[in-house]
Each structure stands twice: as C-alpha cells, then as structure tokens.
Design a protein around this motif. Sequence first.
Motif, PDB file in Angstrom:
ATOM      1  N   ALA A 103       0.735  -1.136   0.099  1.00  0.00           N
ATOM      2  CA  ALA A 103       0.038   0.044   0.096  1.00  0.00           C
ATOM      3  C   ALA A 103       0.899   1.188   0.014  1.00  0.00           C
ATOM      4  O   ALA A 103       1.939   1.164   0.623  1.00  0.00           O
ATOM      5  N   ASP A 104       0.408   2.331  -0.379  1.00  0.00           N
ATOM      6  CA  ASP A 104       1.130   3.507  -0.833  1.00  0.00           C
ATOM      7  C   ASP A 104       1.312   3.881   0.861  1.00  0.00           C
ATOM      8  O   ASP A 104       2.755   4.517   0.822  1.00  0.00           O
ATOM      9  N   SER A 105       0.720   3.836   1.683  1.00  0.00           N
ATOM     10  CA  SER A 105       0.807   4.341   2.900  1.00  0.00           C
ATOM     11  C   SER A 105       2.056   3.819   3.769  1.00  0.00           C
ATOM     12  O   SER A 105       2.572   4.157   4.796  1.00  0.00           O
ATOM     13  N   VAL A 106       2.567   2.678   3.249  1.00  0.00           N
ATOM     14  CA  VAL A 106       3.611   1.872   3.995  1.00  0.00           C
ATOM     15  C   VAL A 106       4.870   1.650   3.028  1.00  0.00           C
ATOM     16  O   VAL A 106       5.960   1.145   3.580  1.00  0.00           O
ATOM     17  N   LYS A 107       4.774   1.912   1.775  1.00  0.00           N
ATOM     18  CA  LYS A 107       5.909   1.792   0.700  1.00  0.00           C
ATOM     19  C   LYS A 107       7.137   2.384   1.500  1.00  0.00           C
ATOM     20  O   LYS A 107       7.328   3.641   1.854  1.00  0.00           O
ATOM     21  N   GLY A 108       8.234   1.625   1.223  1.00  0.00           N
ATOM     22  CA  GLY A 108       9.566   2.180   1.739  1.00  0.00           C
ATOM     23  C   GLY A 108       9.738   2.034   3.253  1.00  0.00           C
ATOM     24  O   GLY A 108      10.929   2.158   3.761  1.00  0.00           O
ATOM     25  N   ARG A 109       8.872   1.682   4.199  1.00  0.00           N
ATOM     26  CA  ARG A 109       8.808   1.225   5.639  1.00  0.00           C
ATOM     27  C   ARG A 109       8.571  -0.252   5.808  1.00  0.00           C
ATOM     28  O   ARG A 109       9.018  -0.763   6.694  1.00  0.00           O
ATOM     29  N   PHE A 110       7.658  -0.583   5.079  1.00  0.00           N
ATOM     30  CA  PHE A 110       7.378  -2.342   5.189  1.00  0.00           C
ATOM     31  C   PHE A 110       8.102  -3.049   4.231  1.00  0.00           C
ATOM     32  O   PHE A 110       8.098  -2.529   3.285  1.00  0.00           O
ATOM     33  N   THR A 111       8.442  -4.254   4.685  1.00  0.00           N
ATOM     34  CA  THR A 111       9.007  -5.435   3.898  1.00  0.00           C
ATOM     35  C   THR A 111       8.453  -6.637   4.200  1.00  0.00           C
ATOM     36  O   THR A 111       8.339  -6.975   5.355  1.00  0.00           O
ATOM     37  N   LEU A 112       7.938  -7.296   2.927  1.00  0.00           N
ATOM     38  CA  LEU A 112       7.276  -8.604   3.247  1.00  0.00           C
ATOM     39  C   LEU A 112       8.244  -9.636   2.541  1.00  0.00           C
ATOM     40  O   LEU A 112       8.450  -9.615   1.619  1.00  0.00           O
ATOM     41  N   THR A 113       8.659 -10.566   3.303  1.00  0.00           N
ATOM     42  CA  THR A 113       9.234 -11.632   2.920  1.00  0.00           C
ATOM     43  C   THR A 113       8.883 -13.017   3.471  1.00  0.00           C
ATOM     44  O   THR A 113       7.996 -13.265   4.000  1.00  0.00           O
ATOM     45  N   GLY A 114       9.656 -14.220   2.778  1.00  0.00           N
ATOM     46  CA  GLY A 114       9.011 -15.367   3.186  1.00  0.00           C
ATOM     47  C   GLY A 114      10.157 -16.440   3.354  1.00  0.00           C
ATOM     48  O   GLY A 114      11.150 -16.156   2.409  1.00  0.00           O
ATOM     49  N   ASP A 115       9.844 -17.266   4.208  1.00  0.00           N
ATOM     50  CA  ASP A 115      10.774 -18.435   4.285  1.00  0.00           C
ATOM     51  C   ASP A 115       9.944 -19.309   3.896  1.00  0.00           C
ATOM     52  O   ASP A 115       9.051 -20.140   4.597  1.00  0.00           O
ATOM     53  N   PHE A 116       9.983 -19.765   2.611  1.00  0.00           N
ATOM     54  CA  PHE A 116       9.166 -20.604   2.057  1.00  0.00           C
ATOM     55  C   PHE A 116       9.426 -22.219   2.525  1.00  0.00           C
ATOM     56  O   PHE A 116       8.318 -22.993   2.574  1.00  0.00           O
ATOM     57  N   ALA A 117      10.450 -22.489   2.854  1.00  0.00           N
ATOM     58  CA  ALA A 117      10.855 -23.772   3.316  1.00  0.00           C
ATOM     59  C   ALA A 117      10.081 -24.243   4.593  1.00  0.00           C
ATOM     60  O   ALA A 117       9.499 -25.215   4.980  1.00  0.00           O
ATOM     61  N   ARG A 118      10.121 -23.091   5.378  1.00  0.00           N
ATOM     62  CA  ARG A 118       9.472 -23.311   6.697  1.00  0.00           C
ATOM     63  C   ARG A 118       7.929 -22.648   6.720  1.00  0.00           C
ATOM     64  O   ARG A 118       7.121 -22.629   7.612  1.00  0.00           O
ATOM     65  N   LYS A 119       7.384 -22.144   5.553  1.00  0.00           N
ATOM     66  CA  LYS A 119       6.117 -21.685   5.513  1.00  0.00           C
ATOM     67  C   LYS A 119       5.737 -20.509   6.446  1.00  0.00           C
ATOM     68  O   LYS A 119       4.703 -20.787   6.956  1.00  0.00           O
ATOM     69  N   THR A 120       6.712 -19.857   6.473  1.00  0.00           N
ATOM     70  CA  THR A 120       6.571 -18.754   7.658  1.00  0.00           C
ATOM     71  C   THR A 120       6.747 -17.450   6.795  1.00  0.00           C
ATOM     72  O   THR A 120       7.743 -17.226   5.837  1.00  0.00           O
ATOM     73  N   PHE A 121       6.015 -16.410   6.888  1.00  0.00           N
ATOM     74  CA  PHE A 121       6.035 -15.086   6.153  1.00  0.00           C
ATOM     75  C   PHE A 121       6.216 -14.032   7.201  1.00  0.00           C
ATOM     76  O   PHE A 121       5.610 -13.849   8.395  1.00  0.00           O
TER      77      PHE A 121
END
Length: 129
Positions: free
Chosen positions: A61-79
């Motif tokens: 969302a524009d309101s969080v760009k540059g401040r929030f980062t979404l990543t995933g550990d796909f092997a552990r199925k955790t985001f």
Amino acid sequence: QPQLVESGGGSVHTGGSLTLSCAVVGFTEPVYMIGWFRQAPGKEREGVSVIAISDYSTSYADSVKGRFTLTGDFARKTFFLQMDSLKPEDTGDYYCAAAGRSYYPVAQYGHHPEVYDYWGQGIQVTVSS
C-alpha cells in the motif's frame, strides 16, 4: 485444519520497528498468495502488503511503501512483515491471509480481502507518539 498463526505484535513509539510473523500450518492444498491486512478502530480493513508464492513478487500500500517489507521463508512456510519507521496511523489489528487460488499480478488483486480464503486471528499493533 489449515491455520494461519500470527505473532510479533506489540506496542512501540513512533519511529520504532516490529516484525510480524505468519506461519502457514496444516494446509493440504496449495497457497498462491499471502497478504497482510490491517484494521484500525472504526475503519475498514485495508490491504498492507502481499506476496505471490509463484515468483515472490510483492506489492505494498502507498501508506507503507519504503517502511514495510514482506518476505517469506518458503521452506518453513512462514512469512514476515518487517515494519520500520512506525507511525501512530499504523496502529490497528493486523491480519495474515492466504489465497487458495492464483491471482496475478498481485499488485492488482492482492489488496482485496475478498480474494483470500483463509484468515489469521489477528494481532494488535500499537504505535504511540
């Protein structure tokens, strides 16, 4: 029983950081997209960030760009939703969601709650000035 288990919420001051986690548990069918939503008191639920499982593409969302980062550990199925430079307007209940169907591009579809099939119980984030 498929579940999304959230953790990591809490209270911080303006400018602080938090990391939210979403563990995908007990799914027997594929998950195509993981999204984070938030809802402030008296407001509608809004999309914050989304990640596509197929190519790890993300949207914010524009309101969080540059401040929030979404990543995933796909092997552990955790985001993980890393939230930096938090502001009081980031306060709310945060929800992890999983889509059991493919929607692409995520930037176009991923911020709409109706495309998601599974939801976590929600976790509280409070940012005080």
